[in-house]
Design a protein around this motif. Structure first.
Motif, PDB file in Angstrom:
ATOM      1  N   LEU A 254       0.834  -1.207   0.000  1.00 53.49           N
ATOM      2  CA  LEU A 254       0.000   0.000   0.000  1.00 53.49           C
ATOM      3  C   LEU A 254       0.868   1.256   0.000  1.00 53.49           C
ATOM      4  CD1 LEU A 254      -2.744   1.574   0.536  1.00 53.49           C
ATOM      5  CD2 LEU A 254      -2.059   1.520   2.944  1.00 53.49           C
ATOM      6  N   ILE A 255       0.458   2.222  -0.811  1.00 54.99           N
ATOM      7  CA  ILE A 255       1.002   3.586  -0.694  1.00 54.99           C
ATOM      8  C   ILE A 255      -0.116   4.427  -0.081  1.00 54.99           C
ATOM      9  CG2 ILE A 255       1.863   5.615  -1.930  1.00 54.99           C
ATOM     10  CD1 ILE A 255       2.610   3.602  -4.244  1.00 54.99           C
TER      11      ILE A 255
ATOM     12  N   ALA B  34      -3.858  -9.574   3.322  1.00 56.47           N
ATOM     13  CA  ALA B  34      -3.304  -9.521   1.961  1.00 56.47           C
ATOM     14  C   ALA B  34      -2.240  -8.429   1.802  1.00 56.47           C
ATOM     15  CB  ALA B  34      -4.420  -9.283   0.951  1.00 56.47           C
ATOM     16  N   ILE B  35      -2.174  -7.516   2.738  1.00 55.56           N
ATOM     17  CA  ILE B  35      -1.225  -6.391   2.600  1.00 55.56           C
ATOM     18  C   ILE B  35       0.087  -6.737   3.306  1.00 55.56           C
ATOM     19  CG2 ILE B  35      -0.826  -3.920   3.142  1.00 55.56           C
ATOM     20  CD1 ILE B  35      -3.032  -4.405   1.024  1.00 55.56           C
ATOM     21  N   SER B  36       1.191  -6.709   2.541  1.00 50.74           N
ATOM     22  CA  SER B  36       2.461  -7.107   3.154  1.00 50.74           C
ATOM     23  C   SER B  36       3.300  -5.920   3.609  1.00 50.74           C
ATOM     24  CB  SER B  36       3.268  -7.978   2.198  1.00 50.74           C
ATOM     25  OG  SER B  36       3.595  -7.244   1.050  1.00 50.74           O
ATOM     26  N   GLU B  37       3.148  -4.782   2.964  1.00 52.08           N
ATOM     27  CA  GLU B  37       3.935  -3.627   3.421  1.00 52.08           C
ATOM     28  C   GLU B  37       3.249  -2.315   3.062  1.00 52.08           C
ATOM     29  OE1 GLU B  37       7.563  -4.272   1.035  1.00 52.08           O
ATOM     30  OE2 GLU B  37       7.236  -2.231   0.312  1.00 52.08           O
ATOM     31  N   ILE B  38       3.624  -1.286   3.798  1.00 57.09           N
ATOM     32  CA  ILE B  38       2.984   0.029   3.626  1.00 57.09           C
ATOM     33  C   ILE B  38       4.062   1.102   3.529  1.00 57.09           C
ATOM     34  CG2 ILE B  38       1.449   1.744   4.704  1.00 57.09           C
ATOM     35  CD1 ILE B  38       0.051  -0.602   6.190  1.00 57.09           C
TER      36      ILE B  38
ATOM     37  N   LYS C  84       3.560  -2.880   9.683  1.00 65.04           N
ATOM     38  CA  LYS C  84       3.762  -3.033   8.233  1.00 65.04           C
ATOM     39  C   LYS C  84       4.299  -1.764   7.573  1.00 65.04           C
ATOM     40  CE  LYS C  84       0.265  -6.623   7.636  1.00 65.04           C
ATOM     41  NZ  LYS C  84      -1.086  -6.919   7.088  1.00 65.04           N
ATOM     42  N   VAL C  85       4.288  -0.663   8.297  1.00 61.29           N
ATOM     43  CA  VAL C  85       4.796   0.596   7.720  1.00 61.29           C
ATOM     44  C   VAL C  85       6.320   0.515   7.662  1.00 61.29           C
ATOM     45  CG1 VAL C  85       4.957   3.108   7.945  1.00 61.29           C
ATOM     46  CG2 VAL C  85       2.822   1.937   8.533  1.00 61.29           C
TER      47      VAL C  85
END
Ligand code: CTP
Ligand code: MG
Length: 233
Positions: A7-8, A47-51, A74-75
């Motif tokens: 995610l951005i 489902a989100i691996s990194e931010i 995750k940030v």
């Protein structure tokens, strides 16, 4: 290898229309800074691996501290944004790790994003290269001249309001950014950028509750949604 979703979070705006004196994403609603609400929803989503969070110049350390405080593990990166939303998202894009093949972008000013919306975008990216959340318009839309005369009424059945999250395959978004940079073109969201670059963009359901805080009255509406913890899926 490149099947992870990252995610951005676009949080580098100035919030001029809200006019609070500080960027709106730092104001609190329901006890937390506006940008934290969305970050928590993405943090919890499997489902989100990194931010990557994109912030106004000079706010990097403050946001890193906020992310520690709210245990947002995750940030990975908090980076400085640009003058326009597109420039900000591009900065974020350059900081995503290489394992990320699906890129989601979300407005920090939309705190009511739901896990279901994120799932819908990620699922759609299994079949489509670009997808956005959207909702059918409720009101009739008129095209109006500068003098205030109605030029035409647009057929409502086909009109949607574009929301975030929006998502795209990394390769598509990368190509679209390179094209826009080479042409010196600016777009207000990733969908418009991808469409103009010649890519097909699909729509999955968002929600009317997933509103973008833009003007002061939006703060009241969002606060109300949180108070009544309505289903925002
Ligand atoms: N945004 C960004 N970088 C910019 C401009 C906007 O990351 N240079 C982000 C905002 O922080 C916001 C989202 O893009 O989360 C949607 O933009 P908008 O609602 O227009 O926010 P602002 O630009 O902050 O508000 P305004 O246009 O009223 O100044
Ligand atoms: Mg703006």
């Amino acid at each position: 290898m490149r099947d992870k979703a990252g995610l951005i979070l676009a949080a580098a705006g100035r919030g001029e229309r809200l006019g609070a004196g500080v960027p709106k994403q730092f104001l609190k609603v329901a006890g937390k800074p506006i940008m934290i609400h969305a970050l928590e929803t993405f943090e919890k989503h499997p489902a989100i691996s990194e931010i990557v969070v994109v912030v106004p110049p000079g706010k990097e350390e403050e946001v890193r501290e906020m992310c520690r405080h709210y245990a947002l593990s995750k940030v990975g990166r908090v980076v400085c944004g640009g003058e326009t939303r597109q420039a900000s998202v591009y900065r974020g894009f350059q900081h995503l790790s290489l394992e990320v093949g699906k890129v989601l972008v979300h407005d920090a000013a939309r705190p009511l994003v739901s896990a279901e919306m994120i799932t819908r975008v990620v699922e759609a990216l299994k079949h489509h290269g670009a997808v956005i959340c959207g909702v059918p318009v409720r009101d009739t839309i008129k095209e109006v001249s500068p003098e205030g005369k109605i030029l035409r009424t647009l057929p409502r059945e086909r009109l949607y309001l574009a929301q975030t999250p929006q998502g795209a395959w990394r390769s598509w978004l990368g190509e679209a950014f390179s094209w826009a940079l080479s042409q010196g073109k600016e777009f207000t969201d990733e969908a418009a950028l991808l469409e103009a670059a010649g890519f097909e963009v699909h729509v999955v359901p968002g929600a009317h509750s997933n509103l973008k805080i833009t003007y002061p009255e939006d703060l009241w509406i969002v606060e109300c949604f949180f108070k009544n913890s309505l289903d925002t899926s």
